[in-house]
Write an enzyme that holds these catalytic residues in place. Structure first.
Site, mmCIF file in Angstrom:
data_model
loop_
_atom_site.group_PDB
_atom_site.id
_atom_site.type_symbol
_atom_site.label_atom_id
_atom_site.label_comp_id
_atom_site.label_asym_id
_atom_site.label_seq_id
_atom_site.Cartn_x
_atom_site.Cartn_y
_atom_site.Cartn_z
ATOM 1 N N ASP A 108 0.863 -1.178 0.000
ATOM 2 C CA ASP A 108 0.000 0.000 0.000
ATOM 3 C C ASP A 108 0.902 1.230 0.000
ATOM 4 O O ASP A 108 2.003 1.199 0.561
ATOM 5 C CB ASP A 108 -0.851 0.038 1.267
ATOM 6 C CG ASP A 108 -1.934 -1.029 1.302
ATOM 7 O OD1 ASP A 108 -1.892 -1.961 0.478
ATOM 8 O OD2 ASP A 108 -2.820 -0.934 2.176
ATOM 9 N N SER A 249 7.481 5.045 5.732
ATOM 10 C CA SER A 249 8.619 4.344 5.145
ATOM 11 C C SER A 249 8.397 4.254 3.639
ATOM 12 O O SER A 249 7.389 4.717 3.128
ATOM 13 C CB SER A 249 8.783 2.963 5.774
ATOM 14 O OG SER A 249 7.534 2.412 6.120
#
Length: 297
Positions: A108, A249
């Site tokens: 995602d 991240s």
């Protein structure tokens, strides 16, 4: 931030976190604080707290603010914030595009695509990088001139597991030490964060898409990247590769020239200044081998 989904719906927003990060990366006083915040021991220290039972009180507020439906996940009770953050989603909610000629998203996130030009240069927004800076390997970097860098930025509300993008044989992982800048675009405007941050990568040899580099980049308050298969191995598309612990991240894919036709909407959205919202397992391109075999795009 400027986001667009694959149906064309646009979201433009700047939240409190964005404003704080703009201060840290662009103001003199903020830059002094930043020197401390990006050090690895700060992220590791935060990890100690987030792995403790004392961190459970954060979970309800986070779930409410980000509109997370816990019924989508395999469990709903957690012993720490990191236990919650690394929760596993029900498999049927992240279906994998099964056609062997389709390249899928590993995670995602919010995706942009950059063309890799001469001397291995590519741009994320207006910040210049080279593939050699990213990989710390000149020989490997040269394979990707003329190809693409696909940057998938995960924010805290995203599902933080990631998978292999194709069937193939993976190499052992290479770890590159570094600091832990946030991966918010505000930081990238001021620093070449992806060549400074701690990161890991593996080389995935595939039949349909050539040799793909899959790289995970740590970020502020992400002290740990956990990859499942440490050594060389045969892997399958959609098989879990690993997960991040708390924080935003990034996953980066490096794709060789002439191997993949990246989906047109991702290229256009990037050109127009948008990050495209995407889910793990969703298609991002198609093998050019299928084109040569006479299959329609």
């Amino acid at each position: 931030m400027k986001y667009i989904d694959r149906k064309g719906k646009i979201t433009i927003e700047e939240n409190g976190q964005d404003k704080l990060l703009r201060h840290l990366y662009h103001d003199r006083g903020g830059k002094l604080c930043l020197k401390l915040l990006v050090r690895p021991f700060v992220s590791k220290g935060a990890g100690v707290f987030l792995n403790s039972s004392f961190s459970k009180w954060i979970i309800p507020g986070f779930v409410k603010r980000n509109g997370i439906d816990l019924s989508d996940y395999k469990k709903q009770e957690f012993c720490s914030y990191n236990d919650f953050f690394t929760r596993e989603i029900k498999e049927e909610l992240r279906p994998v595009a099964e056609d062997e000629n389709i390249l899928i998203s590993p995670c995602d996130g919010k995706v942009t695509v950059s063309k890799i030009g001469e001397k291995e240069k590519f741009y994320i927004k207006d910040t210049e990088y080279t593939v050699q800076q990213l990989l710390k390997s000149r020989n490997l970097a040269q394979r990707y001139v003329g190809g693409y860098a696909v940057i998938l930025r995960l924010t805290v509300d995203d599902y933080h597991h990631y998978c292999y993008v194709a069937d193939g044989k993976k190499s052992s992982d290479r770890k590159i030490p570094g600091v832990f800048h946030t991966v918010n675009p505000t930081a990238n405007e001021a620093r070449a964060i992806y060549k400074e941050n701690a990161r890991e990568y593996t080389v995935l040899k595939t039949k349909e898409f050539g040799t793909i580099v899959m790289m995970e980049v740590g970020a502020m308050m992400v002290g740990k990247i956990t990859n499942r298969q440490k050594g060389a191995a045969i892997v399958k598309k959609g098989q879990e590769k690993g997960y991040f612990e708390f924080g935003g991240s990034t996953v980066i894919l490096l794709i060789q020239q002439g191997k993949v036709r990246i989906d047109k909407d991702l290229l256009k959205n990037t050109e127009d200044g948008y990050e495209t919202i995407i889910k793990m397992g969703e298609r991002i391109g198609e093998s050019k081998l299928s084109e040569r075999a006479g299959k329609a795009y």
